[in-house]
Design a protein around this motif. Sequence first.
Motif, PDB file in Angstrom:
ATOM      1  N   UNK A  51      21.277  45.807  29.532  1.00  0.00           N
ATOM      2  CA  UNK A  51      21.872  47.099  29.191  1.00  0.00           C
ATOM      3  C   UNK A  51      21.814  48.047  30.384  1.00  0.00           C
ATOM      4  N   UNK A  53      19.384  49.155  31.949  1.00  0.00           N
ATOM      5  CA  UNK A  53      18.264  50.090  32.032  1.00  0.00           C
ATOM      6  C   UNK A  53      17.443  49.755  33.272  1.00  0.00           C
ATOM      7  N   UNK A  79      28.013  50.562  27.647  1.00  0.00           N
ATOM      8  CA  UNK A  79      27.223  51.021  26.509  1.00  0.00           C
ATOM      9  C   UNK A  79      28.023  51.153  25.226  1.00  0.00           C
ATOM     10  N   UNK A  84      21.313  48.685  21.589  1.00  0.00           N
ATOM     11  CA  UNK A  84      19.955  48.208  21.834  1.00  0.00           C
ATOM     12  C   UNK A  84      18.993  48.903  20.876  1.00  0.00           C
ATOM     13  N   UNK A  86      14.782  49.467  20.240  1.00  0.00           N
ATOM     14  CA  UNK A  86      13.533  49.375  20.994  1.00  0.00           C
ATOM     15  C   UNK A  86      12.340  49.166  20.072  1.00  0.00           C
ATOM     16  N   UNK A  92      15.754  60.267  17.354  1.00  0.00           N
ATOM     17  CA  UNK A  92      15.648  61.633  17.846  1.00  0.00           C
ATOM     18  C   UNK A  92      14.963  62.472  16.770  1.00  0.00           C
ATOM     19  N   UNK A 104      26.316  59.579  18.446  1.00  0.00           N
ATOM     20  CA  UNK A 104      27.110  58.856  19.439  1.00  0.00           C
ATOM     21  C   UNK A 104      28.575  58.662  18.999  1.00  0.00           C
ATOM     22  N   UNK A 108      30.666  60.186  21.801  1.00  0.00           N
ATOM     23  CA  UNK A 108      31.178  59.158  22.695  1.00  0.00           C
ATOM     24  C   UNK A 108      32.517  58.612  22.197  1.00  0.00           C
ATOM     25  N   UNK A 152      21.912  53.067  13.826  1.00  0.00           N
ATOM     26  CA  UNK A 152      22.432  53.924  14.896  1.00  0.00           C
ATOM     27  C   UNK A 152      23.176  53.072  15.930  1.00  0.00           C
TER      28      UNK A 152
ATOM     29  N   UNK B 115      16.206  57.280  27.403  1.00  0.00           N
ATOM     30  CA  UNK B 115      16.818  55.947  27.456  1.00  0.00           C
ATOM     31  C   UNK B 115      17.649  55.680  26.210  1.00  0.00           C
ATOM     32  N   UNK B 116      17.103  56.065  25.050  1.00  0.00           N
ATOM     33  CA  UNK B 116      17.823  55.807  23.804  1.00  0.00           C
ATOM     34  C   UNK B 116      19.172  56.523  23.837  1.00  0.00           C
ATOM     35  N   UNK B 117      19.163  57.768  24.327  1.00  0.00           N
ATOM     36  CA  UNK B 117      20.403  58.533  24.390  1.00  0.00           C
ATOM     37  C   UNK B 117      21.358  57.914  25.408  1.00  0.00           C
ATOM     38  N   UNK B 118      20.788  57.431  26.500  1.00  0.00           N
ATOM     39  CA  UNK B 118      21.601  56.802  27.541  1.00  0.00           C
ATOM     40  C   UNK B 118      22.273  55.540  26.998  1.00  0.00           C
ATOM     41  N   UNK B 119      21.498  54.750  26.244  1.00  0.00           N
ATOM     42  CA  UNK B 119      22.035  53.494  25.733  1.00  0.00           C
ATOM     43  C   UNK B 119      23.100  53.712  24.662  1.00  0.00           C
ATOM     44  N   UNK B 120      23.111  54.894  24.059  1.00  0.00           N
ATOM     45  CA  UNK B 120      24.159  55.182  23.079  1.00  0.00           C
ATOM     46  C   UNK B 120      25.429  55.641  23.782  1.00  0.00           C
ATOM     47  N   UNK B 121      25.360  55.761  25.095  1.00  0.00           N
ATOM     48  CA  UNK B 121      26.561  56.116  25.846  1.00  0.00           C
ATOM     49  C   UNK B 121      26.732  57.602  26.075  1.00  0.00           C
ATOM     50  N   UNK B 122      25.701  58.395  25.748  1.00  0.00           N
ATOM     51  CA  UNK B 122      25.811  59.838  25.977  1.00  0.00           C
ATOM     52  C   UNK B 122      25.780  60.126  27.487  1.00  0.00           C
ATOM     53  N   UNK B 126      25.252  65.588  28.031  1.00  0.00           N
ATOM     54  CA  UNK B 126      25.036  65.461  26.581  1.00  0.00           C
ATOM     55  C   UNK B 126      23.580  65.120  26.260  1.00  0.00           C
TER      56      UNK B 126
END
Lengths: 241, 215
Positions: A51, A53, A79, A84, A86, A92, A104, A108, A152, B115-122, B126
């Motif tokens: 991904x 990361x 993405x 993914x 974890x 959040x 998202x 997105x 999510x 990271x979680x926000x990044x992986x969602x494509x934000x 954002x």
Amino acid sequence: MSPVVELEDVRKSFGSLEVLKGVSFSVERGQVAALIGQSGSGKSTALRCMDRLETIQGGRLTVCGHALHEPGVKLSDLRRDVGIVFQGYNLFPHLTVAQNVMLAPRLVRKMSKAQAKDRAEQVLARVGLAEKLGAYPEQLSGGQQQRVAIARGLAMEPKLMLFDEVTSALDPQLTGEVLRVIEQLASEGMTMVLVTHEMEFARRVADRIVYMHLGKVHESGGPEILTRPATPELARFLEAA
Amino acid sequence: MNPVFVLSLFDGLLNTVILSLLTYLFGGLVGLAVALGRISPSKPVRLVASTYIQIIQGIPLLVLMGFGFFGPSILGFGNVSALAAATIAMSIYSSAYLGEIWRGCLQAVAKPQWEAAECLGLSRVQRMTRIIIPQAVRIAIPPTVGFMVQIIKNTSVASLVVGYGELTYNAKIINNATFQPFVYFGLAGILYFLVCYPLSELSRMMERRLNVASR
């Protein structure tokens, strides 16, 4: 058709520590691959590379058609295709369950609020949490939080789902409810890569087992290698597990 | 105690509050920019922000007051009012500290959230505005309120250089006329306390409440 995930001689170091020492394997569409191995064997790092990361330093890594070894990867495109989940859920905490799932798709995928709400209801129903839309993460059990995290990811309709030890933080009673969700996704044909310590689960759900040892793929094959390992290292690992 | 002098102290208190509020506003704005600069993905930006913090934190506030007062005319901007000079100095001073406090708060929002926000494509913006800042604000409130108390007390330094009629300055003037330092500086001290104590209490209260919330 080309594989959804393809690693060829992938290398990755953190400072002077080489974590991935030339890892190669591939996952076909609709397959479920389980990455197993001791902690420190590089399995989580390999997953995180998929991904982006972590960036790889050598070899070739293609995920859903995106060549991650080439410069200028469009991360936003990657993405959209990859979800993914974890170990620590990483919901959040300041948003409700519905907002977590809708965020998202709204930002997105630019869905309208109503569309995103529909989508959230639909994916939360799939993980059995339709009634928790308005709850905050801290009001949920660990297993419920992890199912929300899966929802999510699903809300973005990914082509590939990655699971990084998603049940390791859960006690045994809660592990089952999360594994059932993953198993259901497998039966629906979702392509998935899971890093897991649940050998029984891997045997039942995975089409492909990749045993990593000291930064390399030491042995791989169908689930039968968990019953009849070819290498003494895998045999020892299974005995200890 | 002469009522005229007491009134003058209250007048000074008002000016102290005005200078403090202006410092919160401008120091806060610059401080936010400094905090974001400290965690910027761009290395030069990070370097500029951290150099700024190091320089400002290494200079006494009194010297900053001197810069605030004489600097504009030396640089050819003409004379500035005492309030403007004090506001410039206080804002620069507090921005370096607030920037560092807030940087810590932003970074305290766990990396996995990022990271979680990044992986969602934000996108980066954002992630910052939707995920990181809302959580960082909660963490930042107690230390920020605590530092606001510092700011109120430090406005007294303005009395030494720029001649701004805040509380300490007025107390000094009154003392020059009455030679009763104990009475008027004592009164000034009480007035500072009456403003600062509720803020300190607020800070402590919010800290307690936050600790309960963050399990």
